[in-house]
Design a protein around this motif. Structure first.
Motif, PDB file in Angstrom:
ATOM      1  N   THR A 184       0.712  -1.101   0.147  1.00 36.53           N
ATOM      2  CA  THR A 184      -0.142  -0.105   0.121  1.00 36.53           C
ATOM      3  C   THR A 184       0.874   1.228  -0.023  1.00 36.53           C
ATOM      4  N   THR A 185       2.107   1.100   0.871  1.00 36.43           N
ATOM      5  CA  THR A 185       2.891   2.441   0.657  1.00 36.43           C
ATOM      6  C   THR A 185       3.618   2.598  -0.690  1.00 36.43           C
ATOM      7  N   ALA A 186       3.894   1.535  -1.344  1.00 36.86           N
ATOM      8  CA  ALA A 186       4.398   1.467  -2.755  1.00 36.86           C
ATOM      9  C   ALA A 186       3.631   2.152  -3.626  1.00 36.86           C
ATOM     10  N   VAL A 187       2.271   2.021  -3.515  1.00 39.92           N
ATOM     11  CA  VAL A 187       1.317   2.860  -4.543  1.00 39.92           C
ATOM     12  C   VAL A 187       1.610   4.515  -4.400  1.00 39.92           C
ATOM     13  N   ILE A 188       1.686   4.864  -2.872  1.00 39.86           N
ATOM     14  CA  ILE A 188       1.853   6.336  -2.677  1.00 39.86           C
ATOM     15  C   ILE A 188       3.086   6.777  -3.126  1.00 39.86           C
ATOM     16  N   LYS A 189       4.199   6.028  -3.043  1.00 35.46           N
ATOM     17  CA  LYS A 189       5.633   6.258  -3.074  1.00 35.46           C
ATOM     18  C   LYS A 189       5.494   6.364  -4.755  1.00 35.46           C
ATOM     19  N   ASP A 190       5.217   5.462  -5.565  1.00 39.54           N
ATOM     20  CA  ASP A 190       5.215   5.696  -6.839  1.00 39.54           C
ATOM     21  C   ASP A 190       4.621   6.680  -7.579  1.00 39.54           C
ATOM     22  N   VAL A 191       3.476   6.989  -6.789  1.00 40.91           N
ATOM     23  CA  VAL A 191       2.655   8.276  -7.596  1.00 40.91           C
ATOM     24  C   VAL A 191       3.695   9.454  -7.197  1.00 40.91           C
ATOM     25  N   VAL A 192       3.993   9.730  -6.079  1.00 41.83           N
ATOM     26  CA  VAL A 192       4.891  10.974  -5.633  1.00 41.83           C
ATOM     27  C   VAL A 192       6.192  11.002  -6.484  1.00 41.83           C
ATOM     28  N   MET A 193       6.968   9.927  -6.562  1.00 39.82           N
ATOM     29  CA  MET A 193       8.093   9.985  -7.351  1.00 39.82           C
ATOM     30  C   MET A 193       7.714  10.273  -8.917  1.00 39.82           C
ATOM     31  N   ILE A 194       6.796   9.697  -9.397  1.00 36.82           N
ATOM     32  CA  ILE A 194       6.531   9.914 -10.817  1.00 36.82           C
ATOM     33  C   ILE A 194       6.292  11.594 -11.117  1.00 36.82           C
ATOM     34  N   VAL A 195       5.373  12.053 -10.330  1.00 30.77           N
ATOM     35  CA  VAL A 195       5.070  13.439 -10.311  1.00 30.77           C
ATOM     36  C   VAL A 195       6.507  14.431 -10.126  1.00 30.77           C
ATOM     37  N   ALA A 196       7.026  14.036  -9.123  1.00 26.32           N
ATOM     38  CA  ALA A 196       8.229  14.646  -9.080  1.00 26.32           C
ATOM     39  C   ALA A 196       9.471  14.754 -10.174  1.00 26.32           C
ATOM     40  N   VAL A 197       9.887  13.390 -10.568  1.00 30.85           N
ATOM     41  CA  VAL A 197      10.608  13.188 -11.683  1.00 30.85           C
ATOM     42  C   VAL A 197      10.162  13.507 -13.108  1.00 30.85           C
ATOM     43  N   VAL A 198       8.891  13.526 -13.261  1.00 30.27           N
ATOM     44  CA  VAL A 198       8.285  14.086 -14.623  1.00 30.27           C
ATOM     45  C   VAL A 198       8.348  15.569 -14.497  1.00 30.27           C
ATOM     46  N   PHE A 199       7.883  15.922 -13.437  1.00 32.33           N
ATOM     47  CA  PHE A 199       7.944  17.689 -13.501  1.00 32.33           C
ATOM     48  C   PHE A 199       9.255  18.265 -13.473  1.00 32.33           C
ATOM     49  N   PHE A 200      10.204  17.739 -12.628  1.00 34.14           N
ATOM     50  CA  PHE A 200      11.467  18.391 -12.755  1.00 34.14           C
ATOM     51  C   PHE A 200      12.247  17.880 -14.151  1.00 34.14           C
ATOM     52  N   PRO A 288      14.961  11.278 -14.776  1.00 36.93           N
ATOM     53  CA  PRO A 288      16.050  11.487 -13.676  1.00 36.93           C
ATOM     54  C   PRO A 288      17.440  11.798 -14.680  1.00 36.93           C
ATOM     55  N   MET A 289      17.464  11.107 -15.836  1.00 39.17           N
ATOM     56  CA  MET A 289      18.821  11.418 -16.639  1.00 39.17           C
ATOM     57  C   MET A 289      18.559  12.656 -17.144  1.00 39.17           C
ATOM     58  N   LEU A 290      17.461  13.345 -17.728  1.00 41.85           N
ATOM     59  CA  LEU A 290      17.233  14.617 -18.171  1.00 41.85           C
ATOM     60  C   LEU A 290      17.761  15.316 -17.175  1.00 41.85           C
ATOM     61  N   ILE A 291      17.232  15.389 -15.794  1.00 40.58           N
ATOM     62  CA  ILE A 291      18.074  16.299 -14.805  1.00 40.58           C
ATOM     63  C   ILE A 291      19.331  16.176 -14.594  1.00 40.58           C
ATOM     64  N   GLY A 292      19.925  14.966 -14.674  1.00 41.42           N
ATOM     65  CA  GLY A 292      21.561  14.832 -14.692  1.00 41.42           C
ATOM     66  C   GLY A 292      22.210  15.649 -15.903  1.00 41.42           C
ATOM     67  N   PHE A 293      21.659  15.478 -17.020  1.00 38.82           N
ATOM     68  CA  PHE A 293      22.259  15.816 -18.319  1.00 38.82           C
ATOM     69  C   PHE A 293      22.219  17.598 -18.069  1.00 38.82           C
ATOM     70  N   THR A 294      21.067  18.149 -17.742  1.00 38.16           N
ATOM     71  CA  THR A 294      21.040  19.303 -17.504  1.00 38.16           C
ATOM     72  C   THR A 294      22.059  19.844 -16.446  1.00 38.16           C
ATOM     73  N   ALA A 295      21.892  19.257 -15.358  1.00 33.79           N
ATOM     74  CA  ALA A 295      22.998  19.690 -14.117  1.00 33.79           C
ATOM     75  C   ALA A 295      24.361  19.732 -14.633  1.00 33.79           C
ATOM     76  N   TRP A 321      10.382  25.137  -1.036  1.00 35.46           N
ATOM     77  CA  TRP A 321       9.272  24.225  -0.955  1.00 35.46           C
ATOM     78  C   TRP A 321       9.630  22.927  -2.105  1.00 35.46           C
ATOM     79  N   ALA A 322      10.296  23.396  -3.003  1.00 33.54           N
ATOM     80  CA  ALA A 322      10.759  22.353  -4.148  1.00 33.54           C
ATOM     81  C   ALA A 322      11.570  21.321  -3.432  1.00 33.54           C
ATOM     82  N   LEU A 323      12.666  21.904  -2.825  1.00 30.08           N
ATOM     83  CA  LEU A 323      13.731  21.003  -2.362  1.00 30.08           C
ATOM     84  C   LEU A 323      13.001  20.020  -1.197  1.00 30.08           C
ATOM     85  N   GLY A 324      11.959  20.408  -0.574  1.00 27.12           N
ATOM     86  CA  GLY A 324      11.402  19.783   0.345  1.00 27.12           C
ATOM     87  C   GLY A 324      10.461  18.548  -0.175  1.00 27.12           C
TER      88      GLY A 324
END
Lengths: 483, 65
Positions: A184-200, A288-295, A321-324
């Protein structure tokens, strides 16, 4: 609210929220060992999906993929390749394991080995090797979590405090809810992770270079060839990527915790059906790779620790807030896989090592208690190691993927090939593991081969396979297998 | 074993592993991605289609038997 306390508040909400969600399935309910360890074998499509998919977005996907892109370039793209192939392997392998588990009450990978070869010793050997590779992996999640929370709280929470806090919470929900809590926690984790990596992953290249393509054009202009093989490395060439893809696609489901996850499926069809759609989930690993190449282009001066690329560029571009948000998502990415690892390691230890040696006559009820107490013991051990001896297990970790893949001939041929024998399995696994350790610790990885390089684990796997098949063919006696 | 199933199983491996020596290049950039990355992501879709076909063949066989 200052940006520091904002970041801190967001991280707290994530960590405490996930713990509460994780505890719910086990509250007011007495769970049997089977319910606790393999979710009562009644996970339908969705829970099974998230427990299998959830293992991909770990601390490595979060920090490692962006760090690899930042430091190594082209070779990072192998990460996009192995998952889909691993699911194709899983499409055949998992539906063969799951019915055996149901029929014979198997709960762990060593259970399966013991059942196939009718050998308790081989089961114990598999369990010991499994624990040796899972414990460092658990410690890695802990260390990653400490790093993420320390950075994202602007140093207000120290690494040790972060590890203590988050891991006592993980231990609590694994203790109460077992595999259901993890799912059940994996469900939440995945949603949060996907939103974070796709956005950034989309925002950062567009913000700095106008588009993703513009960012890659700029990388190619600044560092020609960095985005192909061997990129920023010397030895991670075409041969390395090809051999690594073979190794990781075969080895993916050889991680001991995946065996438990496949035993949780309601039916073989659930596993087959999910193998169809899981590959699509792999696409998210590109972000996450796109983030690394930009960095790589944006961060001046260059980072000493490439794994900090994700957090460093978010810190430079956004308010607190974004870093949080990154800290919260990153904390979950470490906590949930850690929970699954903790559960599996405690089962391997209590059921397959203790239960088969000193504690032979333990009843199933007290075994359940021992497995749960083991969760707390292992959390403490991993914490102590992470705090006092952070580098001791590094060698084991380096060998992890190559190490568990050595189970492949024993497990897969054991199920599909009638002539597989106990002695063949013993010799294959032992030779495979010795080669993995020898080559990697002897700094022979990658292994030079005909002007290219091969992954050391792949070399060990090939030899392991040959030994396994040859000895099995020599020792196979048709009548001896009927019992 | 059903030859169609063998082919469907082999295609993703050939696409993603076997073709690497021929696709190890940055240009042309396709959909904003370096060619190697584009090829591997395309491989994910290829694998998806192949596994989907395998699943259809297998569930049909299961109903018949």
């Amino acid at each position: 609210m200052s940006s520091e306390s904002m970041a801190l508040a967001i991280i707290f909400v994530f960590v405490i929220g996930i713990t509460i969600v994780g505890m719910v399935p086990g509250m007011n309910k007495k769970m049997s060992l089977e319910e606790w360890a393999v979710g009562g074998r009644n996970f339908g499509r969705w829970l099974n999906w998230f427990i299998l998919a959830g293992e991909i977005y770990t601390a490595f996907a979060f920090l490692g993929a962006s760090g690899w892109a930042y430091a190594r370039g082209g070779p990072t793209f192998y990460i996009l390749g192995y998952g889909a192939l691993a699911y194709l392997v899983g499409y055949y392998v998992l539906p063969a394991f799951a019915p055996l588990g149901r029929k014979y009450g198997l709960m762990t990978q060593p259970d399966l080995v013991e059942h196939i070869y009718k050998s308790r010793t081989l089961g114990i050997l598999t369990a010991v090797i499994g624990v040796a590779f899972l414990l460092p992996y658990l410690q890695l999640q802990l260390t990653g979590l400490g790093l993420i929370i320390e950075t994202c709280s602007y140093g207000q929470i120290s690494r040790v405090q972060a590890m203590l806090m988050a891991f006592s919470m993980v231990a609590v929900f694994v203790y109460t809810s077992g595999l259901k809590g993890v799912a059940t926690t994996a469900v939440i984790k995945d949603v949060v992770m996907i939103v974070a990596v796709v956005f950034f992953g989309l925002y950062l290249p567009i913000h700095y270079f106008g588009s993703v393509g513009g960012m890659f054009e700029a990388v190619e202009a600044a560092k020609p060839g960095f985005l192909a093989l061997p990129g920023g490395t010397k030895a991670l060439d075409v041969g390395w990527v090809m051999s690594t893809l073979v190794l990781t696609s075969l080895g993916f489901y050889m991680w001991p915790h995946f065996a438990a996850n496949s035993f949780s499926a309601k039916s073989a069809d659930v596993l087959r059906h999910n193998a169809v759609y899981l590959p699509l989930y792999q696409i998210c690993l590109v972000f996450p790779m796109l983030i690394g190449f930009t960095a790589l282009l944006v961060l001046v001066p260059a980072l000493k620790t490439p794994d900090m690329a994700f957090m460093a560029i978010v810190q430079q571009t956004f308010p607190g807030w974004a870093l949080g948000l990154v800290g919260g998502a990153g904390a979950l990415a470490c906590m949930i896989p850690a929970a699954d690892l903790l559960l599996s390691t405690s089962m391997l230890f209590s059921r397959n090592v203790y239960g088969k040696t000193i504690g032979k006559n333990t009843s199933s009820e007290s075994m359940g208690k021992i497995a749960r107490v083991m969760v707390l013991v292992l959390t403490t051990i991993a914490l102590l190691l992470a705090i006092y001896l952070p580098n001791m297990l590094v060698n084991l970790l380096l060998t992890g993927y190559s190490g568990v893949t050595q189970f492949f001939p024993m497990l897969v041929l054991g199920v599909f090939w009638k002539k597989a024998t106990k002695l063949g399995a013993f010799c294959g696994v032992l030779i495979g593991e010795i080669l993995v350790f020898g080559l990697i610790l002897g700094k022979m990885d990658p292994v030079p081969f005909l002007g290219q390089h091969l992954n050391a684990g792949f070399v060990a796997l090939v030899i392991n396979m040959v030994v396994f098949v040859a000895i099995s063919a020599m020792t196979y006696k048709p009548e001896s297998n009927k019992g | 074993m059903n030859p169609v199933k063998v082919i469907l199983t082999l295609i993703p491996f050939i696409w993603t592993i076997g073709m690497i020596p021929f696709v190890n290049r940055v240009k042309p950039i396709v959909f904003g991605l370096p060619f190697l990355a584009f090829w591997l992501i395309a491989g994910i879709f290829v694998a998806f289609i192949c596994i989907k076909c395998l699943y259809h063949i297998d569930s049909k066989n299961n109903q018949d038997s």
